[in-house]
Design a protein around this motif. Structure first.
Motif, PDB file in Angstrom:
ATOM      1  N   GLN B   6       0.747  -1.316  -0.042  1.00 41.37           N
ATOM      2  CA  GLN B   6      -0.174  -0.184  -0.040  1.00 41.37           C
ATOM      3  C   GLN B   6       0.855   1.205   0.122  1.00 41.37           C
ATOM      4  OE1 GLN B   6      -2.883  -2.080   2.919  1.00 41.37           O
ATOM      5  NE2 GLN B   6      -3.641  -0.180   2.512  1.00 41.37           N
ATOM      6  N   ASP B   8       0.442   4.435   0.228  1.00 41.39           N
ATOM      7  CA  ASP B   8       0.314   5.606   0.901  1.00 41.39           C
ATOM      8  C   ASP B   8      -0.156   5.165   2.331  1.00 41.39           C
ATOM      9  OD1 ASP B   8      -1.199   6.398  -2.008  1.00 41.39           O
ATOM     10  OD2 ASP B   8       0.710   7.552  -1.347  1.00 41.39           O
ATOM     11  N   VAL B  11      -3.500   9.301   4.022  1.00 41.11           N
ATOM     12  CA  VAL B  11      -4.294  10.247   3.110  1.00 41.11           C
ATOM     13  C   VAL B  11      -5.426  11.054   3.400  1.00 41.11           C
ATOM     14  CG1 VAL B  11      -5.621   9.964   0.829  1.00 41.11           C
ATOM     15  CG2 VAL B  11      -4.003   8.408   1.396  1.00 41.11           C
ATOM     16  N   LEU B  21      -7.057   5.074  -2.907  1.00 38.79           N
ATOM     17  CA  LEU B  21      -6.071   4.562  -1.891  1.00 38.79           C
ATOM     18  C   LEU B  21      -5.662   3.237  -2.817  1.00 38.79           C
ATOM     19  CD1 LEU B  21      -8.012   4.018   1.314  1.00 38.79           C
ATOM     20  CD2 LEU B  21      -6.879   6.134   0.525  1.00 38.79           C
ATOM     21  N   CYS B  23      -3.302   0.131  -4.082  1.00 37.83           N
ATOM     22  CA  CYS B  23      -2.779  -1.209  -3.454  1.00 37.83           C
ATOM     23  C   CYS B  23      -2.099  -1.774  -4.862  1.00 37.83           C
ATOM     24  CB  CYS B  23      -3.793  -1.861  -3.052  1.00 37.83           C
ATOM     25  SG  CYS B  23      -3.528  -3.657  -2.580  1.00 37.83           S
ATOM     26  N   TRP B  35     -10.481  -5.647   0.211  1.00 37.57           N
ATOM     27  CA  TRP B  35     -10.180  -4.202   0.906  1.00 37.57           C
ATOM     28  C   TRP B  35     -10.985  -4.599   2.367  1.00 37.57           C
ATOM     29  CZ3 TRP B  35      -6.962  -0.131   0.836  1.00 37.57           C
ATOM     30  CH2 TRP B  35      -6.397  -0.039  -0.557  1.00 37.57           C
ATOM     31  N   HIS B  75      -6.657  -0.690  -6.683  1.00 36.45           N
ATOM     32  CA  HIS B  75      -6.591   0.470  -5.984  1.00 36.45           C
ATOM     33  C   HIS B  75      -8.190   0.642  -5.704  1.00 36.45           C
ATOM     34  CE1 HIS B  75      -2.690   1.091  -7.440  1.00 36.45           C
ATOM     35  NE2 HIS B  75      -2.987   1.602  -8.545  1.00 36.45           N
ATOM     36  N   TYR B  89      -7.708   1.652   5.956  1.00 32.88           N
ATOM     37  CA  TYR B  89      -7.877   0.636   5.036  1.00 32.88           C
ATOM     38  C   TYR B  89      -6.752  -0.281   4.555  1.00 32.88           C
ATOM     39  CZ  TYR B  89     -12.123   3.601   4.408  1.00 32.88           C
ATOM     40  OH  TYR B  89     -13.087   4.434   4.653  1.00 32.88           O
ATOM     41  N   THR B 109      -3.695   2.106   5.155  1.00 32.86           N
ATOM     42  CA  THR B 109      -3.616   3.587   4.777  1.00 32.86           C
ATOM     43  C   THR B 109      -4.572   4.168   5.627  1.00 32.86           C
ATOM     44  OG1 THR B 109      -3.108   3.118   2.495  1.00 32.86           O
ATOM     45  CG2 THR B 109      -4.079   5.179   2.846  1.00 32.86           C
ATOM     46  N   LEU B 111      -6.956   6.787   6.191  1.00 36.84           N
ATOM     47  CA  LEU B 111      -7.832   8.040   5.505  1.00 36.84           C
ATOM     48  C   LEU B 111      -8.401   8.995   6.518  1.00 36.84           C
ATOM     49  CD1 LEU B 111      -9.046   9.220   3.002  1.00 36.84           C
ATOM     50  CD2 LEU B 111     -10.813   7.581   3.266  1.00 36.84           C
TER      51      LEU B 111
END
Lengths: 110, 115
Positions: B6, B8, B11, B21, B23, B35, B75, B89, B109, B111
């Motif tokens: 992943q 990031d 975010v 996001l 992947c 996810w 993604h 996530y 990630t 969020l």
């Protein structure tokens, strides 16, 4: 429907003390069971994986052990906790197409 | 063995903005892709999954993800986020055949949706 129970929700233990976290699954038989640890910034680390009673695979060397005394029971243990054992522990079960997670145990070793 | 990246770790976005996001995965065999979403101090909940068929999969709360085999990506996107989408996530992969069925997760990630 399948449910997974994990307890306790939170635990504060002194360094050097033993640990026992329990996880039980309902609504399925012969599940694949997992213990994950989640530490800040490190995502989900797979600790142990079991495909059946008494069958445990350890993913990383560590201060912990796991046992599966019954088909739907998975136990995470330690004889002597270290500070580095602190984290959020998650039990899960899965087949090929999905995994279901318990609500987690927040372990703080002091 | 499978692996997931992943790209990031965090975010931040404003409410009603679109989000993606990212992947990427690696595997020598066919895979299933997932996810999961985690709200604070809770376990993980499945958001959506790709097993076979249409490469675009959707969740009930407006998220969608597209399986791109040539780019080995999955993604996650949402055209307009809400404050309540603030969570962590996780992308995950398992082998669909010929490999371990263990779920392998990315590092997650976070969020954060700001007003």
């Amino acid at each position: 429907s399948q449910t997974i129970h994990q307890w306790p929700a939170t635990l504060v233990q002194p360094v050097g003390s033993p640990l026992s976290l329990e996880c039980t699954v309902e609504g399925t038989s012969n599940p694949n069971l997992y213990w994950y640890r989640q530490a800040a910034g490190r995502g989900l680390q797979l600790l142990f994986y079991s495909v059946g009673i008494g069958q445990i695979s350890s993913e990383v060397p560590q201060n912990l052990s796991a046992s599966r005394p019954q088909d739907r029971q998975f136990i995470l243990s330690s004889k002597k906790l270290l500070l580095s054992d602190s984290g959020f522990y998650l039990c899960a079960w899965s087949g090929y197409t999905e995994a279901f997670f318990g609500q987690g145990t927040r372990l703080t070793v002091v | 063995a499978q692996s997931v990246t992943q790209l990031d770790s965090q975010v931040p976005v404003f409410e009603e903005a679109p989000v993606e996001l990212r992947c990427n995965y690696s595997s020598s065999v066919s895979v299933y892709l997932f996810w999961y979403v985690q709200y604070p101090n809770q376990g993980l909940q499945l958001l959506l999954k790709y097993l076979s068929g249409s490469t675009l999969v959707e969740s009930i709360n407006g998220f969608e993800a597209e399986f791109n085999k040539s780019q080995t990506s999955f993604h996650l996107r949402k055209p307009s986020v809400h404050i309540s989408d603030t969570a962590e996530y996780f992308c995950a992969v398992s082998a669909s055949q010929g490999g371990s069925e263990k779920l392998v997760f990315g590092k997650g990630t976070k969020l954060t949706v700001n007003p």
